[in-house]
Design an enzyme around this catalytic site. Sequence first.
Site, PDB file in Angstrom:
ATOM      1  CG  HIS A  48     -12.530  31.192 -19.508  1.00  0.00           C
ATOM      2  ND1 HIS A  48     -12.862  29.934 -19.047  1.00  0.00           N
ATOM      3  CD2 HIS A  48     -13.560  32.001 -19.145  1.00  0.00           C
ATOM      4  CE1 HIS A  48     -14.038  29.979 -18.451  1.00  0.00           C
ATOM      5  NE2 HIS A  48     -14.484  31.210 -18.482  1.00  0.00           N
ATOM      6  CG  ASP A  52     -10.289  27.246 -19.308  1.00  0.00           C
ATOM      7  OD1 ASP A  52      -9.251  27.913 -19.118  1.00  0.00           O
ATOM      8  OD2 ASP A  52     -11.401  27.758 -19.498  1.00  0.00           O
ATOM      9  CB  SER A  69     -16.224  31.394 -15.720  1.00  0.00           C
ATOM     10  OG  SER A  69     -17.094  31.411 -16.824  1.00  0.00           O
TER      11      SER A  69
END
Length: 874
Positions: free
Chosen positions: A477, A506, A569
Amino acid sequence: MANNTTSALHPRGSGQRCVYDTVLRFGDPDARRRGFQLDEVSHNKLCDIFDSGPLHFAFGDLKVMKVAGGVVTPHKTVVKTVYVSGVQEGNDYVTFAFTPGPNEWREVDPRIDKRTALVGVLVQEHKKLDSDLKESRRELSQLKLEHSLLRHDYERLVREKPGPAMRTFKFSAVIFYAFFLGFLLMSAVKGEVYGRCLDSELNLNGNPEVCLHWEEVKSFSLQVALADFWNMTLDYYATVAPQSPLMDLALGYFPYFANWHMAAFLVGTAHVVAAERPLYMLVTLVLATLSRFQLVALAAVPMLDMPSSIGLWVTMVLFAIDQAFAILASVLISVLLLILCLAMNDVDYGALLRGCVTLVSATVFSHLVSFLHAPGWFTIIAILIYRIPKVLSYVSAERVDIKGPDGKIKETQNANPSWITKMSGLKNFFQRAFRQKVRTGVNPTTRIIPNSLVVIDAKDGRGTGFRVRNYLVTAGHVVGADTTVRVRWADVTSFAHVVYRVPNKDIVLLTLPAEYNSLHSYKLAKEVVDGTVVVVSNGDGGALSVGISEGVIVGESMTYAINTADGMSGSPLTTTDGRLIGVHQQNTGFTGGAVIFRDTDFPQPKKPQREADLEAKVAELEKALAAYTQSATGEDIVGLVRVAIQREMEVLRKELSNEFGQAKGKTKHKRRIMAAARSGGKRKPGKVWTEEEYKKLLEEGFTRDQLREMAEAAREADDDFDDYEEEKNEVDYPVWSDHDSDEEIDRDWFGQNLPTWSSAWSDFEPELDPDVTKTLPCHLEDKFSLKHYIITEADLKHFGQEMKEYMDHLDAVIKTHTEKGKWCPNTNTEEILKDLNAMWFKLNHTMWKNGVAPFMQRKKQKPKNGKRAPKGAQ
């Protein structure tokens, strides 16, 4: 000739040979000598082509165009010339050949020499680093000079700095403060006396026209009662207490502390002296004095925001004019504010609601105080009754966490300020000196790899990345739908392309830029288990942010409780030794989660179709060949014969057992006991753990003696289980197996006659185990309990009382001296184990003495779940 070989190579154009080339001398020596000779007549020199590093010389053929009479013919002539290879600046490996005619060195296809390429690249890197070092030293010298000059200027300015000047007050603040003091004095000298008229002449309305005779009364009966009680208490204390002038002075001035004018003066003066903008508080104090809100307004100030504070000012002005209308106005103002401020967020709207409720409550309470003519101490007591229960939870707490609207903790304040200790610098002295903590475990050390993270900048946001093998790995993402992202590592910025998106995860793999070859590569963890995990991310100012927590595996993800931040992230989730577990994904402010990254998540190389077809064909041929070659060798035939003989022997022995009722013969366990007796009772212990498991247990805090005891207990459990596995398939006769030696065959077939029944029974007499001190508490029931044996009615009839006493004693020992599979503190384990072993031997010996097979000679029943206790359990 030696002088001719000193042509220029390093530095460029200096005419000096490179020291690396002089020492290493790669290539053909004759070609090297001829090359330097040709370099003398060449128009371009080798020193201009190669600035540094070793060179590789070799002879080779070169095709040149034939020139006859000044005319170029289409035929090429092959001539033997010298080829020179080396590494240029920028780590480019090139090869030049001397071309006769033009007499110059011309670049040709490179001829790779591994040694020359390796050393040449290292030389170029050394040259680059040396240049950077010199530049850094020059910058350091310049910075030191600038620092010295700035330090000199700073010292000069410190000497010239004037002392602290007296604070200047704004003219408007001084004027308003003077007005406030005058207003307080004017209100204090105002006299109001309440009384009852004694004249009997009344007007038409029933009231006296002029009251000449009256007496003073107090309208608040509670005040009179409390005043009388206070005076009685003082009179009683004066009669029994010793005389003290300070006590009399304190009691005389005590009523002034409950006076509004004194409190307003102190609060206003403090704000004028210390506050940056004192006008807001001065306006509130003036209006509170004018409207007789007084202490009620002062108590309401901490709970009011900006709109409700303005509403309080308006209400106090109206309260001075008409109290009943002021109450109605406070309600209308509160409703109006709640309607106009509906667009606020929940936190601000909640503060506004609290301020509006406080505004209405303060107005109503002020009206009651004014109507009853209550004294100041009554207002103070009422406010304390409201405020003290409200802050009791805060008083008992050690700290207060202030959270924002997103649930994150913005600030943590200490509920025990201890201002004097803090200012004295004695904070936590006594706690550090006298408080000793008991170590309850071994905290693992964590391996952190510095300068191993990169920053990923994409259109949708920013994240973190790291290197695994020859890829940059980050969260999917973070990249989004982009195919190219910008990557920043330290001061080096580059671009990376998306190579592979892991299916159903992901995770995205990016290309590794050439500038990042020295970036550290993470290694995958050998196994992913629950336990301590480490999250490493880029913090503010380029520092590393490290979070340590306990991770729990949930499917292909791992969840953990950690205070995460934006931009984390794509950060690596590692074990305590720096091995990669997964890629950090979630960010909820408190909990975090990561997707587990496995070796199968890398892009698998595609095999050519021809290779795949060949592999399938080979597998098919091997399968067909196995059918043709089955039982074709001598070993296969011998194996088939052994299986057939074993099957026939089993059938024959079962028939003999059913026909003659023959008792059990010698089992494998008995044979092992006899072999052990022949060998002196020594048996080589097998390994319980692998080397890797043994080192891991040592790292977890176990000592070598503890591991040795655990291993011996595990071997005893293995022996019991092996005995059960060997005996569970026996049907009144032992399973046939090959003899181990010729001596064993002679002993079984041609040995001595069988012993008599009495001598055979004496061989099974129980023996006391000499050493049971190594038995672990979790194995007590398995070793000494009777639950694992079959007990017949005859056993209960003859030995029921002894069995019950034995089991009651065993249960009492387990309940009293063990807890959760471990010994209780202050337990004499040696005495307990010796006592249990003695009772176990006594019970078995009693059964043997009465002609009943003791439990030591019986086999245990398999547990219901079919599993044994784990090795090394404590």
